[in-house]
Design a protein around this motif. Structure first.
Motif, mmCIF file in Angstrom:
data_model
loop_
_atom_site.group_PDB
_atom_site.id
_atom_site.type_symbol
_atom_site.label_atom_id
_atom_site.label_comp_id
_atom_site.label_asym_id
_atom_site.label_seq_id
_atom_site.Cartn_x
_atom_site.Cartn_y
_atom_site.Cartn_z
ATOM 1 N N ARG A 42 -9.005 2.567 0.553
ATOM 2 C CA ARG A 42 -7.976 3.203 1.370
ATOM 3 C C ARG A 42 -6.664 3.157 0.606
ATOM 4 O O ARG A 42 -6.272 2.128 0.092
ATOM 5 C CB ARG A 42 -7.827 2.480 2.721
ATOM 6 N N ARG A 43 -5.983 4.278 0.522
ATOM 7 C CA ARG A 43 -4.708 4.381 -0.173
ATOM 8 C C ARG A 43 -4.814 3.897 -1.617
ATOM 9 O O ARG A 43 -3.912 3.261 -2.160
ATOM 10 C CB ARG A 43 -3.616 3.619 0.581
ATOM 11 N N THR B 200 -1.382 2.338 10.815
ATOM 12 C CA THR B 200 -1.975 1.404 9.861
ATOM 13 C C THR B 200 -3.094 0.595 10.511
ATOM 14 O O THR B 200 -4.166 0.400 9.918
ATOM 15 C CB THR B 200 -0.904 0.468 9.289
ATOM 16 N N GLY C 160 -7.349 8.698 -2.939
ATOM 17 C CA GLY C 160 -7.049 7.315 -2.584
ATOM 18 C C GLY C 160 -8.019 6.748 -1.573
ATOM 19 O O GLY C 160 -7.843 5.654 -1.055
ATOM 20 N N LYS C 161 -9.068 7.521 -1.256
ATOM 21 C CA LYS C 161 -10.133 7.065 -0.365
ATOM 22 C C LYS C 161 -11.411 7.756 -0.823
ATOM 23 O O LYS C 161 -11.389 8.614 -1.703
ATOM 24 C CB LYS C 161 -9.819 7.411 1.092
ATOM 25 N N GLY D 67 1.329 4.228 1.279
ATOM 26 C CA GLY D 67 1.019 5.211 2.309
ATOM 27 C C GLY D 67 2.028 6.351 2.341
ATOM 28 O O GLY D 67 3.138 6.238 1.813
ATOM 29 N N LYS D 68 1.667 7.450 2.993
ATOM 30 C CA LYS D 68 2.543 8.620 3.077
ATOM 31 C C LYS D 68 3.726 8.399 4.013
ATOM 32 O O LYS D 68 4.760 9.038 3.878
ATOM 33 C CB LYS D 68 1.746 9.836 3.576
ATOM 34 N N ARG D 69 3.574 7.516 5.010
ATOM 35 C CA ARG D 69 4.603 7.296 6.031
ATOM 36 C C ARG D 69 4.956 8.610 6.733
ATOM 37 O O ARG D 69 6.111 8.857 7.085
ATOM 38 C CB ARG D 69 5.872 6.671 5.423
ATOM 39 N N SER E 229 0.832 -1.190 0.000
ATOM 40 C CA SER E 229 0.000 0.000 0.000
ATOM 41 C C SER E 229 0.875 1.251 0.000
ATOM 42 O O SER E 229 1.797 1.362 0.814
ATOM 43 C CB SER E 229 -0.906 0.014 1.240
ATOM 44 N N THR F 72 -10.146 -1.587 0.836
ATOM 45 C CA THR F 72 -9.758 -1.720 2.239
ATOM 46 C C THR F 72 -9.593 -3.197 2.591
ATOM 47 O O THR F 72 -10.065 -4.091 1.895
ATOM 48 C CB THR F 72 -10.821 -1.084 3.142
ATOM 49 N N ARG G 159 -6.711 1.595 -2.869
ATOM 50 C CA ARG G 159 -6.974 0.160 -3.037
ATOM 51 C C ARG G 159 -8.154 -0.242 -2.156
ATOM 52 O O ARG G 159 -8.506 0.480 -1.219
ATOM 53 C CB ARG G 159 -5.743 -0.671 -2.633
ATOM 54 N N ARG H 195 -3.598 15.964 -1.372
ATOM 55 C CA ARG H 195 -4.153 14.640 -1.040
ATOM 56 C C ARG H 195 -3.739 14.231 0.364
ATOM 57 O O ARG H 195 -2.862 14.820 0.928
ATOM 58 C CB ARG H 195 -3.707 13.582 -2.053
#
Length: 276
Positions: free
Chosen positions: A78-79, A61, A216-217, A25-27, A23, A83, A81, A276
């Protein structure tokens, strides 16, 4: 789970973890932790930040997985994709979230390069931000407030826990790793409180301006669910101005910090100046 999923080999927790690992994610929260450790000016502290940073991302997460469940915010994307409960099933999503939460604290407790006191302080900070005084408490308040018109202050109180607590914790944990002074830790907490709120307000602004593909959501989910938003309560322009003001206030708190804080300053800017 439908029959086609039941027939696929490898479905279960291991497959779900592999799915999560891909996934995009922004991290953001682990980056904040590492940047805060660097901002203190302790090079060794920054080098020890990896395990606590990963722990914060695991907690984040897990919270997203559980927030998306049908009993919570009930979201299918989510992200960018499906969920986890959609890609697999609700039981798997719950178990994976539970496991990620436990793993986060294991990572910190097992990091032998940190002192015993640092490990205790990190666990206490992360646990507080994750539980009733943080995300869990905020999520509960958010659910109770559905279909109610809140004041801006009431909404801030919810998001200070639901969203802001983990952002603030990431910064304070960076201070713990970097062996910050009490004053430095207090400053990092104040920065987190302000930028966490700014981050959430900008989320509401972007939710109005963007579509689901960009986000992404699911766009407009909170408004459709009857939840109060900053845009609904303040107006689009006023909400954006409020977020930018909070950002400026957060940066001003570390204006006298050295070049070691430049990465932190860049991250604070990215949190509000985004699409975003």
């Amino acid at each position: 789970m439908d029959s086609s999923q039941e027939d696929r080999p490898g479905m279960g927790i291991s497959a779900a973890l592999a799915y999560l690992s891909k996934s995009p994610g922004k991290r953001l929260r682990p980056q904040l932790l590492i940047a805060a450790a660097r901002a203190i000016g302790n090079a060794r502290g920054e080098s020890l930040a990896a395990a606590p940073a990963e722990a914060v991302e695991l907690i984040h997460t897990y919270s997203l997985i559980h927030d998306d469940l049908p009993a919570m915010d009930d979201d299918d994307m989510r992200r960018g994709r499906p969920t986890l409960h959609v890609a697999f099933d609700e039981a798997t999503a719950i178990l994976v979230g539970d496991g990620l939460q436990a793993k986060a604290f294991e990572l910190i407790a097992s990091e032998e390069q940190l002192t015993a006191q640092q490990r205790v302080d990190l666990v206490a900070c992360l646990a507080r931000a994750s539980g009733f005084e943080g995300m869990v408490g905020g999520q509960g308040m958010d659910i109770e407030a559905t279909q109610q018109t809140l004041t801006v202050e009431q909404l801030k109180n919810i998001h200070a826990l639901k969203t802001g607590a983990l952002i603030t914790a990431a910064l304070v944990m960076g201070g713990i790793v970097g062996q910050a002074s009490p004053d430095q830790k207090a400053t990092l907490k104040a920065v987190g409180d302000k930028i966490g709120l700014a981050f959430q307000i900008i989320d509401d602004v972007i939710d109005v301006r963007s579509d689901s593909t960009t986000l992404g959501k699911t766009a407009g989910k909170d408004a459709a669910a009857g939840k109060s938003t900053y845009v609904a309560l303040m107006g689009l322009e006023a909400a954006e101005t409020a977020a930018l003001d909070l950002y400026e206030e957060s940066v001003a708190l570390i204006k006298n910090w050295g070049v070691e804080a430049d990465v932190l300053r860049e991250l604070l800017a990215r949190m509000v100046k985004r699409d975003r």
